[in-house]
Structure formats: structure tokens, C-alpha cells
Write an enzyme that holds these catalytic residues in place. Structure first.
Site, PDB file in Angstrom:
ATOM      1  N   VAL A   1       0.844  -1.189   0.000  1.00 18.30           N
ATOM      2  CA  VAL A   1       0.000   0.000   0.000  1.00 18.30           C
ATOM      3  C   VAL A   1       0.881   1.242   0.000  1.00 18.30           C
ATOM      4  O   VAL A   1       1.921   1.288   0.662  1.00 18.30           O
ATOM      5  CB  VAL A   1      -0.957   0.010   1.219  1.00 18.30           C
ATOM      6  CG1 VAL A   1      -0.191   0.039   2.537  1.00 18.30           C
ATOM      7  CG2 VAL A   1      -1.931   1.182   1.144  1.00 18.30           C
ATOM      8  N   GLU A   2       0.515   2.212  -0.781  1.00 13.99           N
ATOM      9  CA  GLU A   2       1.248   3.477  -0.803  1.00 13.99           C
ATOM     10  C   GLU A   2       1.129   4.122   0.575  1.00 13.99           C
ATOM     11  O   GLU A   2       0.030   4.248   1.125  1.00 13.99           O
ATOM     12  CB  GLU A   2       0.666   4.394  -1.875  1.00 13.99           C
ATOM     13  CG  GLU A   2       1.468   5.663  -2.082  1.00 13.99           C
ATOM     14  CD  GLU A   2       0.732   6.624  -3.003  1.00 13.99           C
ATOM     15  OE1 GLU A   2       1.211   6.843  -4.116  1.00 13.99           O
ATOM     16  OE2 GLU A   2      -0.317   7.148  -2.589  1.00 13.99           O
TER      17      GLU A   2
ATOM     18  N   LYS B   1       1.448   7.156   1.920  1.00 13.70           N
ATOM     19  CA  LYS B   1       0.656   8.359   2.163  1.00 13.70           C
ATOM     20  C   LYS B   1      -0.829   8.071   2.038  1.00 13.70           C
ATOM     21  O   LYS B   1      -1.652   8.643   2.770  1.00 13.70           O
ATOM     22  CB  LYS B   1       1.047   9.475   1.190  1.00 13.70           C
ATOM     23  CG  LYS B   1       0.415  10.819   1.531  1.00 13.70           C
ATOM     24  CD  LYS B   1       0.961  11.936   0.662  1.00 13.70           C
ATOM     25  CE  LYS B   1       0.363  13.283   1.033  1.00 13.70           C
ATOM     26  NZ  LYS B   1       0.896  14.378   0.180  1.00 13.70           N
TER      27      LYS B   1
ATOM     28  N   CYS C   1      12.722   7.304  -1.693  1.00  9.94           N
ATOM     29  CA  CYS C   1      11.382   6.966  -2.150  1.00  9.94           C
ATOM     30  C   CYS C   1      11.327   7.099  -3.668  1.00  9.94           C
ATOM     31  O   CYS C   1      11.729   8.138  -4.218  1.00  9.94           O
ATOM     32  CB  CYS C   1      10.364   7.892  -1.490  1.00  9.94           C
ATOM     33  SG  CYS C   1       8.695   7.731  -2.161  1.00  9.94           S
TER      34      CYS C   1
ATOM     35  N   ASP D   1      14.927   7.735   2.811  1.00  7.81           N
ATOM     36  CA  ASP D   1      14.416   6.814   3.821  1.00  7.81           C
ATOM     37  C   ASP D   1      15.609   6.237   4.579  1.00  7.81           C
ATOM     38  O   ASP D   1      16.562   5.747   3.961  1.00  7.81           O
ATOM     39  CB  ASP D   1      13.626   5.668   3.180  1.00  7.81           C
ATOM     40  CG  ASP D   1      12.334   6.144   2.520  1.00  7.81           C
ATOM     41  OD1 ASP D   1      11.618   6.950   3.136  1.00  7.81           O
ATOM     42  OD2 ASP D   1      12.059   5.708   1.385  1.00  7.81           O
TER      43      ASP D   1
ATOM     44  N   HIS E   1      10.657   0.440   0.692  1.00  6.98           N
ATOM     45  CA  HIS E   1      11.298  -0.286   1.789  1.00  6.98           C
ATOM     46  C   HIS E   1      11.288  -1.799   1.533  1.00  6.98           C
ATOM     47  O   HIS E   1      12.320  -2.469   1.690  1.00  6.98           O
ATOM     48  CB  HIS E   1      10.562  -0.012   3.109  1.00  6.98           C
ATOM     49  CG  HIS E   1      10.401   1.436   3.444  1.00  6.98           C
ATOM     50  ND1 HIS E   1       9.560   2.275   2.756  1.00  6.98           N
ATOM     51  CD2 HIS E   1      10.960   2.199   4.423  1.00  6.98           C
ATOM     52  CE1 HIS E   1       9.604   3.490   3.277  1.00  6.98           C
ATOM     53  NE2 HIS E   1      10.454   3.470   4.293  1.00  6.98           N
ATOM     54  N   GLU E   2      10.128  -2.313   1.146  1.00  6.19           N
ATOM     55  CA  GLU E   2       9.994  -3.743   0.915  1.00  6.19           C
ATOM     56  C   GLU E   2      10.914  -4.206  -0.217  1.00  6.19           C
ATOM     57  O   GLU E   2      11.519  -5.279  -0.143  1.00  6.19           O
ATOM     58  CB  GLU E   2       8.543  -4.083   0.557  1.00  6.19           C
ATOM     59  CG  GLU E   2       7.528  -3.707   1.627  1.00  6.19           C
ATOM     60  CD  GLU E   2       6.974  -2.289   1.461  1.00  6.19           C
ATOM     61  OE1 GLU E   2       5.906  -2.019   2.038  1.00  6.19           O
ATOM     62  OE2 GLU E   2       7.607  -1.471   0.759  1.00  6.19           O
TER      63      GLU E   2
END
Length: 294
Positions: free
Chosen positions: A80-81, A83, A200, A207, A240-241
Site C-alpha cells: 500500500v502506498e 501516504k 522513495c 528513507d 522499503h519492501e
């Protein structure tokens, strides 16, 4: 990588009424296709999202606050995004619920529908007794050896690279002093670094995170080489993932481990931190935890 979502918008309207349509899924395949490795081996693990700005109304109209953890299986076809998740959580700030269970059930339903997977949702009260750390919300410390000073005796200048460079894992193999294993002997060992940085892919904002690795391999693990490799992510654009999965794939290709666990704790943004973990076997999955930077 082209992604069009709320995260990339210059201005944002924050919803004040329940808005599940705000949630914006992103296909995991976008990152996994770029890695070019065995996709099925990247589906074992969990992404733990922790939200520290949870609020809603009780039936009296009084604001309720909590900490939430969302456990998203790595086998889900979507992430999921971030923001959009923040906006979704904000959209229930002024929605009345009869109980905490109702809040948990609604978020579970909406996230599971968005990500097409069984997402687990846990809510924690701020006054709960967490002294036994059963929730994983007390400050923890990564296990293993910190390798952040592994280059202290090196004269090499560490260059900035645009993309992660797995060849650095085999750089200067003669640096025996910082090798954690002897070739031919399979040993379990663990290390971590607080120097993980990436960008990002939508906003190009940095990040920051702490990376931990637990691995069993017959190949020598050179701490200086490992730190060089981690530093090669500093200008890389990746969620991140995707960064954790890239590291998992690169370590698997380089060291042919019989056991491997790669996890990261990323610092909070918008009241949410993201903590992906990938393992070679589900039995190696650790418990969720929180570090001092979070």
C-alpha cells in the site's frame, strides 16, 4: 518505475469522513521483476507497519487514540502506498465506533481488500502494561555485531553509486581481519547496520533504516564488504519492501546460505514506520519489534 498516486501529488486534501477508496495499492511485481531472481523465494516473510497517530471517536464523540500494527504477508500481490494509508487512517478520525473491536475489524477488512491478502491488525492502548514487551513496542536492540565501523581501518574512498552493487560483497576478499567465517565451515552468525539509506521512488525523499541479517553459509562473510554493499543503496530509488528483497536476493546469490533472514526497521514518516522482513523459511521469522530510532 512509474507510480501515480497520492504520494506524488504536490497538494493533498485530508479527508474528514471515512474514505476507504483513498487506499492505493502498488503491485509487488514492479520491484520483484527488477530484481530478476526467484520471485517465490521473496514471498516468505512479513511487512510490519506501525502507526502512531491512530484516532477515532467513541459513541459519545470523544476522541480515542491508539498505536496500530498492520502485519502484511510478503505473499500479498500488493503493497500500500504509505501516504494513502495515512490519509485513510486520518479519514476515520471523526468516525464513531462502538468499540475498539469495530475499529480493528473495519481496518482489517479495508486493508485486506486493498492488498488482496489476509492483513492482521492489532491496536494497542497507550496505558496498557507493556512491560513484558509482548507487543514488541518497547525499545529493542538488533541482535548480532554492528558493522558500522567495519571500514575504519580501510583507506578506500566509498563512492556514491546510483544503484545497489552486489559485486561489492566480493570486494577485497583479502581483508581477512574482518571476515566472520572460514570458507568450508557452515556457521550461523548475525550482524546489523544503522546506515541503510535509500530514496522513495515517488518523491525522491530519503528513507533511513537499520538493517539486520542472520545467515548460515559456508562462504566467508566480510564485514567491510557487507558495509560497502549496504552503503551502495544510498542513492537507490526503491520502496522499503523492495530494498529488503533486493538485499535478500543478493545475499542468496552470493553466499548460497542454508538459512537467511533479512529485516529492516525504517524510521517513521507521517506517523508510520515500515519494517519488512524476509526469511528463507517461515520458522526463522522473528517477532515484530521497535528500535530507538522509531
Amino acid at each position: 518505475m512509474s507510480i501515480h498516486g497520492i504520494l506524488g501529488e504536490q497538494t493533498t486534501d485530508y479527508p474528514t469522513t471515512y474514505s476507504p477508496e483513498t487506499l492505493y495499492p502498488i503491485a509487488r511485481s514492479m520491484g520483484r521483476d527488477a530484481i530478476g531472481w526467484q520471485t517465490d523465494k521473496l514471498t516468505v516473510g512479513v511487512d510490519w507497519w506501525q502507526a502512531f497517530e491512530m484516532s477515532w471517536l467513541n459513541t459519545q464523540g470523544v476522541s480515542q487514540v491508539a498505536i496500530a500494527r498492520f502485519s502484511i504477508p510478503a505473499s500479498s500481490p500488493f503493497i500500500v502506498e504509505s501516504k494513502s494509508l495515512k490519509l485513510y487512517l486520518n479519514s476515520i478520525n471523526f468516525t464513531e465506533f462502538a468499540s475498539w473491536d469495530d475499529v480493528q475489524a473495519l481496518i482489517t477488512k479495508d486493508l485486506s481488500a486493498c492488498l488482496q491478502a489476509d492483513v492482521q491488525v492489532a491496536l494497542f492502548g497507550l496505558n496498557e502494561d507493556l512491560n513484558d514487551n509482548a507487543s514488541g513496542l518497547l525499545i529493542a536492540q538488533p541482535e548480532g555485531v554492528c558493522i558500522d565501523d567495519a571500514l575504519a581501518d580501510s583507506t578506500d574512498k566509498i563512492a556514491l553509486t546510483e544503484h545497489p552493487d552486489a559485486s561489492l560483497l566480493r570486494h577485497h576478499d583479502t581483508e581477512v581481519s574482518s571476515t566472520r567465517a572460514v570458507r568450508g565451515s557452515s556457521q550461523p552468525y548475525a550482524f546489523y547496520s544503522n546506515l541503510l539509506r535509500s530514496n522513495c521512488p515517488v518523491t525522491n525523499q530519503p528513507d533511513w533504516g537499520t538493517l539486520a541479517v542472520s545467515i548460515r553459509s559456508e562462504h566467508p562473510i566480510n564485514e567491510a564488504n557487507m558495509l560497502r554493499y549496504i552503503l551502495s543503496f544510498r542513492q537507490h530509488n526503491g520502496f522499503h519492501e523492495q530494498c529488503v528483497e533486493q538485499i535478500f536476493a543478493d545475499l542468496s546469490r552470493c553466499y548460497a546460505p542454508s538459512e537467511l533472514m533479512v529485516r529492516a526497521w525504517y524510521t517513521r514518516r507521517g506517523g508510520i514506520d515500515i519494517n519488512p522482513c524476509r526469511v528463507s523459511d517461515i520458522s526463522l521469522l522473528p517477532k515484530p519489534s521497535r528500535l530507538i530510532r522509531q
